[in-house]
Motif scaffolding. Structure first.
Motif, PDB file in Angstrom:
ATOM      1  N   MET A   1       0.829  -1.211   0.000  1.00 21.29           N
ATOM      2  CA  MET A   1       0.000   0.000   0.000  1.00 21.29           C
ATOM      3  C   MET A   1       0.861   1.257   0.000  1.00 21.29           C
ATOM      4  SD  MET A   1      -3.277   0.811  -0.006  1.00 21.29           S
ATOM      5  CE  MET A   1      -4.253  -0.430   0.834  1.00 21.29           C
ATOM      6  N   ASP A   2       1.957   1.202   0.785  1.00 27.02           N
ATOM      7  CA  ASP A   2       2.861   2.346   0.885  1.00 27.02           C
ATOM      8  C   ASP A   2       3.458   2.675  -0.477  1.00 27.02           C
ATOM      9  OD1 ASP A   2       4.428   4.350   1.817  1.00 27.02           O
ATOM     10  OD2 ASP A   2       5.782   3.117   2.982  1.00 27.02           O
ATOM     11  N   LYS A   3       3.905   1.636  -1.216  1.00 30.50           N
ATOM     12  CA  LYS A   3       4.507   1.856  -2.532  1.00 30.50           C
ATOM     13  C   LYS A   3       3.471   2.389  -3.513  1.00 30.50           C
ATOM     14  CE  LYS A   3       7.732   1.673  -5.645  1.00 30.50           C
ATOM     15  NZ  LYS A   3       8.852   2.649  -5.601  1.00 30.50           N
ATOM     16  N   LEU A   4       2.253   1.869  -3.451  1.00 34.19           N
ATOM     17  CA  LEU A   4       1.196   2.330  -4.344  1.00 34.19           C
ATOM     18  C   LEU A   4       0.859   3.792  -4.058  1.00 34.19           C
ATOM     19  CD1 LEU A   4      -0.734   1.408  -6.588  1.00 34.19           C
ATOM     20  CD2 LEU A   4      -2.371   0.792  -4.806  1.00 34.19           C
ATOM     21  N   ALA A   5       0.840   4.155  -2.782  1.00 35.26           N
ATOM     22  CA  ALA A   5       0.556   5.540  -2.413  1.00 35.26           C
ATOM     23  C   ALA A   5       1.646   6.468  -2.934  1.00 35.26           C
ATOM     24  CB  ALA A   5       0.436   5.661  -0.890  1.00 35.26           C
ATOM     25  N   GLU A   6       2.884   6.024  -2.852  1.00 34.47           N
ATOM     26  CA  GLU A   6       3.989   6.839  -3.360  1.00 34.47           C
ATOM     27  C   GLU A   6       3.873   7.012  -4.876  1.00 34.47           C
ATOM     28  OE1 GLU A   6       8.839   7.226  -2.829  1.00 34.47           O
ATOM     29  OE2 GLU A   6       7.804   5.403  -2.178  1.00 34.47           O
ATOM     30  N   THR A   7       3.483   5.945  -5.568  1.00 29.90           N
ATOM     31  CA  THR A   7       3.283   6.025  -7.022  1.00 29.90           C
ATOM     32  C   THR A   7       2.182   7.024  -7.360  1.00 29.90           C
ATOM     33  OG1 THR A   7       3.991   3.734  -7.338  1.00 29.90           O
ATOM     34  CG2 THR A   7       2.647   4.713  -9.089  1.00 29.90           C
ATOM     35  N   ALA A   8       1.093   7.002  -6.588  1.00 30.02           N
ATOM     36  CA  ALA A   8      -0.022   7.916  -6.828  1.00 30.02           C
ATOM     37  C   ALA A   8       0.408   9.369  -6.631  1.00 30.02           C
ATOM     38  CB  ALA A   8      -1.187   7.573  -5.907  1.00 30.02           C
ATOM     39  N   ILE A   9       1.162   9.641  -5.573  1.00 27.12           N
ATOM     40  CA  ILE A   9       1.624  11.009  -5.324  1.00 27.12           C
ATOM     41  C   ILE A   9       2.595  11.445  -6.425  1.00 27.12           C
ATOM     42  CG2 ILE A   9       2.850  12.520  -3.725  1.00 27.12           C
ATOM     43  CD1 ILE A   9       0.068  11.665  -2.784  1.00 27.12           C
ATOM     44  N   ASP A  10       3.458  10.535  -6.861  1.00 28.60           N
ATOM     45  CA  ASP A  10       4.374  10.844  -7.972  1.00 28.60           C
ATOM     46  C   ASP A  10       3.588  11.218  -9.223  1.00 28.60           C
ATOM     47  OD1 ASP A  10       6.594  10.345  -6.410  1.00 28.60           O
ATOM     48  OD2 ASP A  10       6.927   8.314  -7.191  1.00 28.60           O
ATOM     49  N   GLN A  11       2.518  10.473  -9.499  1.00 27.13           N
ATOM     50  CA  GLN A  11       1.716  10.761 -10.680  1.00 27.13           C
ATOM     51  C   GLN A  11       1.018  12.109 -10.579  1.00 27.13           C
ATOM     52  OE1 GLN A  11      -0.450   6.738 -11.094  1.00 27.13           O
ATOM     53  NE2 GLN A  11      -0.227   7.441 -13.183  1.00 27.13           N
ATOM     54  N   ILE A  12       0.505  12.427  -9.401  1.00 26.82           N
ATOM     55  CA  ILE A  12      -0.143  13.726  -9.214  1.00 26.82           C
ATOM     56  C   ILE A  12       0.849  14.857  -9.481  1.00 26.82           C
ATOM     57  CG2 ILE A  12      -1.105  15.267  -7.453  1.00 26.82           C
ATOM     58  CD1 ILE A  12      -2.471  12.787  -6.236  1.00 26.82           C
ATOM     59  N   GLU A  13       2.073  14.694  -9.000  1.00 22.92           N
ATOM     60  CA  GLU A  13       3.098  15.719  -9.232  1.00 22.92           C
ATOM     61  C   GLU A  13       3.451  15.813 -10.718  1.00 22.92           C
ATOM     62  OE1 GLU A  13       5.401  15.542  -4.913  1.00 22.92           O
ATOM     63  OE2 GLU A  13       6.333  14.647  -6.693  1.00 22.92           O
ATOM     64  N   GLU A  14       3.519  14.663 -11.375  1.00 26.90           N
ATOM     65  CA  GLU A  14       3.847  14.656 -12.812  1.00 26.90           C
ATOM     66  C   GLU A  14       2.754  15.340 -13.623  1.00 26.90           C
ATOM     67  OE1 GLU A  14       4.505  11.460 -16.486  1.00 26.90           O
ATOM     68  OE2 GLU A  14       4.473  10.759 -14.401  1.00 26.90           O
ATOM     69  N   ILE A  15       1.499  15.095 -13.272  1.00 27.47           N
ATOM     70  CA  ILE A  15       0.373  15.626 -14.035  1.00 27.47           C
ATOM     71  C   ILE A  15       0.146  17.108 -13.763  1.00 27.47           C
ATOM     72  CG2 ILE A  15      -2.137  15.468 -14.389  1.00 27.47           C
ATOM     73  CD1 ILE A  15      -1.772  12.436 -13.534  1.00 27.47           C
ATOM     74  N   PHE A  16       0.128  17.471 -12.482  1.00 22.89           N
ATOM     75  CA  PHE A  16      -0.259  18.830 -12.097  1.00 22.89           C
ATOM     76  C   PHE A  16       0.923  19.734 -11.758  1.00 22.89           C
ATOM     77  CE2 PHE A  16      -3.921  16.135 -11.101  1.00 22.89           C
ATOM     78  CZ  PHE A  16      -4.945  16.835 -11.718  1.00 22.89           C
ATOM     79  N   GLY A  17       2.121  19.151 -11.722  1.00 25.67           N
ATOM     80  CA  GLY A  17       3.283  19.929 -11.335  1.00 25.67           C
ATOM     81  C   GLY A  17       3.486  19.896  -9.827  1.00 25.67           C
ATOM     82  N   THR A  18       4.684  20.272  -9.402  1.00 23.83           N
ATOM     83  CA  THR A  18       4.986  20.347  -7.976  1.00 23.83           C
ATOM     84  C   THR A  18       4.903  21.804  -7.549  1.00 23.83           C
ATOM     85  OG1 THR A  18       6.442  18.428  -8.084  1.00 23.83           O
ATOM     86  CG2 THR A  18       6.698  19.876  -6.193  1.00 23.83           C
ATOM     87  N   HIS A  19       4.108  22.046  -6.538  1.00 20.86           N
ATOM     88  CA  HIS A  19       3.895  23.416  -6.046  1.00 20.86           C
ATOM     89  C   HIS A  19       4.387  23.454  -4.600  1.00 20.86           C
ATOM     90  CE1 HIS A  19       1.484  24.171  -9.648  1.00 20.86           C
ATOM     91  NE2 HIS A  19       1.019  22.950  -9.446  1.00 20.86           N
ATOM     92  N   PRO A  20       5.649  23.879  -4.408  1.00 26.28           N
ATOM     93  CA  PRO A  20       6.277  23.800  -3.086  1.00 26.28           C
ATOM     94  C   PRO A  20       5.427  24.414  -1.984  1.00 26.28           C
ATOM     95  CG  PRO A  20       7.896  24.414  -4.735  1.00 26.28           C
ATOM     96  CD  PRO A  20       6.559  24.442  -5.412  1.00 26.28           C
ATOM     97  N   GLY A  21       5.304  23.657  -0.892  1.00 26.92           N
ATOM     98  CA  GLY A  21       4.571  24.129   0.268  1.00 26.92           C
ATOM     99  C   GLY A  21       3.081  23.868   0.233  1.00 26.92           C
ATOM    100  N   TYR A  22       2.589  23.324  -0.899  1.00 23.33           N
ATOM    101  CA  TYR A  22       1.157  23.041  -1.026  1.00 23.33           C
ATOM    102  C   TYR A  22       0.880  21.548  -0.906  1.00 23.33           C
ATOM    103  CZ  TYR A  22       0.131  27.783  -2.720  1.00 23.33           C
ATOM    104  OH  TYR A  22      -0.024  29.136  -2.832  1.00 23.33           O
ATOM    105  N   ARG A  23      -0.329  21.219  -0.466  1.00 23.64           N
ATOM    106  CA  ARG A  23      -0.791  19.835  -0.452  1.00 23.64           C
ATOM    107  C   ARG A  23      -0.847  19.308  -1.875  1.00 23.64           C
ATOM    108  NH1 ARG A  23      -3.071  22.208   4.015  1.00 23.64           N
ATOM    109  NH2 ARG A  23      -3.586  20.860   5.790  1.00 23.64           N
ATOM    110  N   ARG A  24      -0.707  17.967  -2.022  1.00 28.24           N
ATOM    111  CA  ARG A  24      -0.737  17.360  -3.356  1.00 28.24           C
ATOM    112  C   ARG A  24      -2.162  17.223  -3.887  1.00 28.24           C
ATOM    113  NH1 ARG A  24       4.060  19.025  -1.964  1.00 28.24           N
ATOM    114  NH2 ARG A  24       5.750  18.108  -3.187  1.00 28.24           N
TER     115      ARG A  24
END
Length: 302
Positions: A1-24
């Motif tokens: 589950m931990d690895k899948l969650a990390e993959t999901a967060i990585d995908q969100i960052e890839e799609i929407f960009g990384t916005h420092p200091g903001y929630r994903r």
């Protein structure tokens, strides 16, 4: 589950960009102090201390669902309301609600796969070809897509109806379990915007509006629980329970003043207290790791 969650967060960052200091997810929002008054009506169903008759303090965060804080308000028709109750023993527990009654994925795996479709978003609209193909594989997700298509954004954070989406269990002193879903109802009544009115709003309208309302008088919500019956799904957030299920009013929330210091709170919906337990919903339990990873990355950027 931990690895899948990390993959999901990585995908969100890839799609929407990384916005420092903001929630994903639910990146842009505003936090407040609040007072919760329990009616005591839930005392036979749960041993949870904040649902015993009396008052407790809380923090509330209203938000737009988008992971990108630069999106216009109208591009996030789903709004969020997260509440953290401060318990007498120093612990905390959360209720996380959104203005949709259902989620779009039945499992964490489907959620992660569906993020791929979001890559085709152009001005907030996905590729219909990709979407149709995905819904053919996961027809249960069609209910959420249909819901979003007909959904109207609330006229204000203060006039939205916020659903927990996931089921939980109330556990009483005898160990008996009652499945429930939470529902925050605005005391001023539910009010929505037409699509044209929503598009015309300037970015930040919702934050300015709620700030103005709270400055004038407390913004109030009623907390109801929907009581599930035998056969009602507790493991599938893509399905609503029947409309005729009994509702029980268990408390009232008064939002009283801004609390910028509360922006750092992690509103993990699985943070439970005595008398409440998570259901078998895999998406709900997946959110624990996803929130933790998002929070760790956000804090490291600050």
């Amino acid at each position: 589950m931990d690895k899948l969650a990390e993959t999901a967060i990585d995908q969100i960052e890839e799609i929407f960009g990384t916005h420092p200091g903001y929630r994903r997810a639910h990146a842009r929002g505003k936090s407040y102090k609040a007072r919760f008054t329990a009616t005591g009506a839930a005392s036979q169903l749960t041993a949870a201390p904040h649902f015993e008759k009396g008052e407790s303090s809380a923090f509330v965060r209203f938000s737009h669902f988008s992971p990108d804080p630069t999106w216009a308000d109208a591009m996030s028709p789903v709004k969020g309301m997260a509440v953290q109750f401060q318990l007498p023993n120093g612990e905390a527990t959360n209720i996380v609600g959104v203005t949709s009654p259902i989620f779009f994925a039945k499992t964490p795996e489907i959620f992660t796969e569906m993020l791929g479709v979001v890559k085709s978003f152009k001005k907030g609209k996905p590729s219909l070809t990709e979407l149709a193909g995905l819904l053919a594989d996961y027809p249960e997700s069609g209910a959420m897509i249909a819901n979003i298509r007909k959904m109207q954004a609330p006229a204000s954070f203060a006039t939205g109806q916020y659903n927990s989406v996931h089921a939980f269990y109330f556990i009483n002193q005898k160990g008996q379990r009652q499945p429930v879903k939470y529902l925050w109802e605005p005391e001023s009544g539910v009010k929505t915007l037409s699509p044209l009115d929503a598009i015309a709003l300037p970015i930040g309208f919702f934050e300015a509006d709620i700030e103005d309302r709270v400055a004038r008088a407390p913004v109030e919500f009623r907390l109801d629980v929907i009581l599930g019956q035998s056969g009602d799904p507790t493991d599938d957030p893509t399905k609503e329970w029947p409309k005729d299920r009994e509702k029980l009013t268990i408390g009232y929330l008064e939002i009283t003043e801004e609390a910028p210091e509360a922006e750092g709170i992690m509103y993990d919906p699985t943070l439970m207290t005595e008398g409440i337990a998570c259901s078998e919903d895999r998406v709900l339990n997946f959110r624990h790791d996803a929130y933790r990873i998002s929070h760790q990355r956000r804090i490291a950027e600050m």
